[in-house]
Design an enzyme around this catalytic site. Structure first.
Site, short mmCIF file in Angstrom:
data_model
loop_
_atom_site.label_atom_id
_atom_site.label_comp_id
_atom_site.label_asym_id
_atom_site.label_seq_id
_atom_site.Cartn_x
_atom_site.Cartn_y
_atom_site.Cartn_z
N SER A 83 0.86 -1.18 -0.01
CA SER A 83 0.08 0.10 0.06
C SER A 83 0.83 1.22 0.04
O SER A 83 1.72 1.60 0.88
CB SER A 83 -0.88 -0.08 1.21
OG SER A 83 -1.53 1.29 1.59
N HIS A 108 -1.25 -1.39 -4.47
CA HIS A 108 -2.46 -1.12 -3.59
C HIS A 108 -2.57 0.39 -3.36
O HIS A 108 -1.78 1.10 -2.77
CB HIS A 108 -2.73 -1.71 -2.20
CG HIS A 108 -3.88 -1.81 -1.64
ND1 HIS A 108 -4.81 -2.73 -2.13
CD2 HIS A 108 -4.47 -1.14 -0.68
CE1 HIS A 108 -6.03 -2.48 -1.53
NE2 HIS A 108 -5.76 -1.37 -0.40
N MET A 112 -9.20 7.65 0.13
CA MET A 112 -9.98 7.91 1.01
C MET A 112 -10.65 9.54 1.04
O MET A 112 -9.74 10.12 0.50
CB MET A 112 -9.17 7.96 2.40
CG MET A 112 -8.51 6.61 2.55
SD MET A 112 -7.70 6.74 4.35
CE MET A 112 -6.66 4.84 4.04
N HIS A 141 -8.54 0.74 -3.76
CA HIS A 141 -9.54 0.43 -2.57
C HIS A 141 -10.39 1.81 -2.38
O HIS A 141 -9.52 2.67 -1.98
CB HIS A 141 -8.63 -0.21 -1.61
CG HIS A 141 -9.54 -0.35 -0.30
ND1 HIS A 141 -8.82 -0.39 1.10
CD2 HIS A 141 -10.88 -0.28 -0.24
CE1 HIS A 141 -10.15 -0.64 1.78
NE2 HIS A 141 -11.17 -0.66 1.16
N MET A 143 -12.34 3.79 -0.45
CA MET A 143 -13.07 3.96 0.92
C MET A 143 -13.71 5.59 0.79
O MET A 143 -13.17 6.47 1.47
CB MET A 143 -11.98 3.77 2.01
CG MET A 143 -11.58 2.55 2.35
SD MET A 143 -9.94 2.60 3.33
CE MET A 143 -8.66 2.84 2.10
N MET A 212 -11.14 -6.29 5.61
CA MET A 212 -10.43 -5.29 6.50
C MET A 212 -10.26 -6.06 7.83
O MET A 212 -11.11 -6.48 8.64
CB MET A 212 -11.22 -4.04 6.66
CG MET A 212 -11.66 -3.34 5.48
SD MET A 212 -9.91 -2.80 4.35
CE MET A 212 -9.02 -1.96 5.92
N ASP A 248 -6.57 -6.76 4.21
CA ASP A 248 -5.67 -5.22 4.53
C ASP A 248 -6.06 -5.03 5.71
O ASP A 248 -6.78 -4.82 6.42
CB ASP A 248 -6.23 -4.45 3.50
CG ASP A 248 -5.88 -2.95 3.65
OD1 ASP A 248 -4.67 -2.81 4.33
OD2 ASP A 248 -6.17 -2.09 2.79
#
Length: 297
Positions: A83, A108, A112, A141, A143, A212, A248
């Site tokens: 990440s 990754h 956010m 990903h 979020m 998660m 993750d």
């Protein structure tokens, strides 16, 4: 899946579309077998994924199950996805290049929005800028509170896997279908409090499930051990399906065996990869996580 062709090698006839993307002001760059007049997609202005015969821009794209690609470690069955949230943002491109050379399988991308989670990171312009740094799979990903409004932008920026949160999608089936229509792999993430069975009715739409193992929003958190049982449950739910289980949060050489034994194949690691300075340290960290996980499978 979905009638699309996933290349394990770049066809000799594939060319990058040279049309200027009006949103980003730069060449489209999508690999196309039928580029049309002057090397451009005939429908490039709209970038309608349903009408284009393309696979996104990486020169070598791993098939989902893998055969013998450089960036899928099929011998041990483990995918390491560092990440970049834990990287040095002042030299982000150099960091991505370093983890590529150090043995990362996927990159990754923790997106956010400061609303769904209490942190704000980066968006499509940063991802697009990094797309030319590496051929590794971009694993985005999201979020965010409104993923449906953003899917097209992340696909165009170069994400090849797009994962949304079940908690943020009131019409999850529709969202996953749209991700595949854009030519990307579709993933769903579950927060620690969310049960596995919320995915029971969308398994046919899924390529990846991200469990998660911390509460999302910040890097460097401690692993939540209770999630191991959830991973095992999802492994049973997805038996016989071509769905990758990803984890993750708090993944280290110490916790990697726990999730791998439960059924996880793709391991996201941030702080545990980016500790130390530079490629040699990153390689040692990736190798340690991979070795520990592979031994537990």
């Amino acid at each position: 899946q979905g009638g699309q062709q996933w290349w394990t090698v770049r066809p000799a006839s594939a060319r990058e579309c040279s049309a200027i993307d009006p949103q980003w002001g730069s060449p489209c760059g999508i690999l196309c077998l039928d580029a049309g007049i002057n090397g451009r997609h005939q429908s490039c202005e709209s970038l309608n994924a349903r009408s284009l015969s393309f696979r996104r821009r990486t020169a070598i794209t791993p098939s989902w199950t893998g055969t013998a690609q450089a960036d899928m470690h099929v011998d041990d069955g483990i995918i390491i996805a560092p990440s970049i949230l834990a990287s040095n943002f002042s030299r982000l491109a150099d960091e991505v290049s370093a983890i590529d050379r150090a043995g990362a399988d996927w990159i990754h991308l923790d997106v956010m929005d400061g609303h769904f989670v209490p942190n704000l990171t980066f968006g499509p312009p940063v991802i697009k800028a990094l797309r030319h740094v590496t051929d590794r799979t971009f694993d985005a990903h999201l979020m965010v509170s409104n993923p449906d409004a953003l899917l097209d932008s992340y696909a165009k920026a170069g994400a090849e896997i797009i994962t949304v949160h079940a908690e943020a999608c009131p019409h999850l089936d529709r969202t996953l279908s749209r991700i595949r229509e854009l030519g990307c792999r579709a993933g769903v993430s579950l927060n620690p409090h969310s049960p596995a069975d919320v995915l029971a009715n969308v398994l046919d739409r899924l390529d990846l499930i991200l469990v998660m193992t911390v509460n999302p929003g910040f890097g460097g958190q401690s692993f939540i051990g209770e999630m191991v049982e959830k991973i095992a449950t999802i492994r049973q739910m997805t038996a016989g399906r071509d769905i990758v289980i990803e984890v993750d949060g708090g993944i280290t050489a110490e916790t990697a065996p726990l999730v791998a034994a439960a059924g996880a194949r793709a391991l996201v690691a941030g702080s545990a990869v980016f500790k130390g300075d530079g490629e040699a340290a990153y390689r040692a960290n990736i190798d340690a996580i991979r070795t520990a996980a592979a031994a537990a499978r």
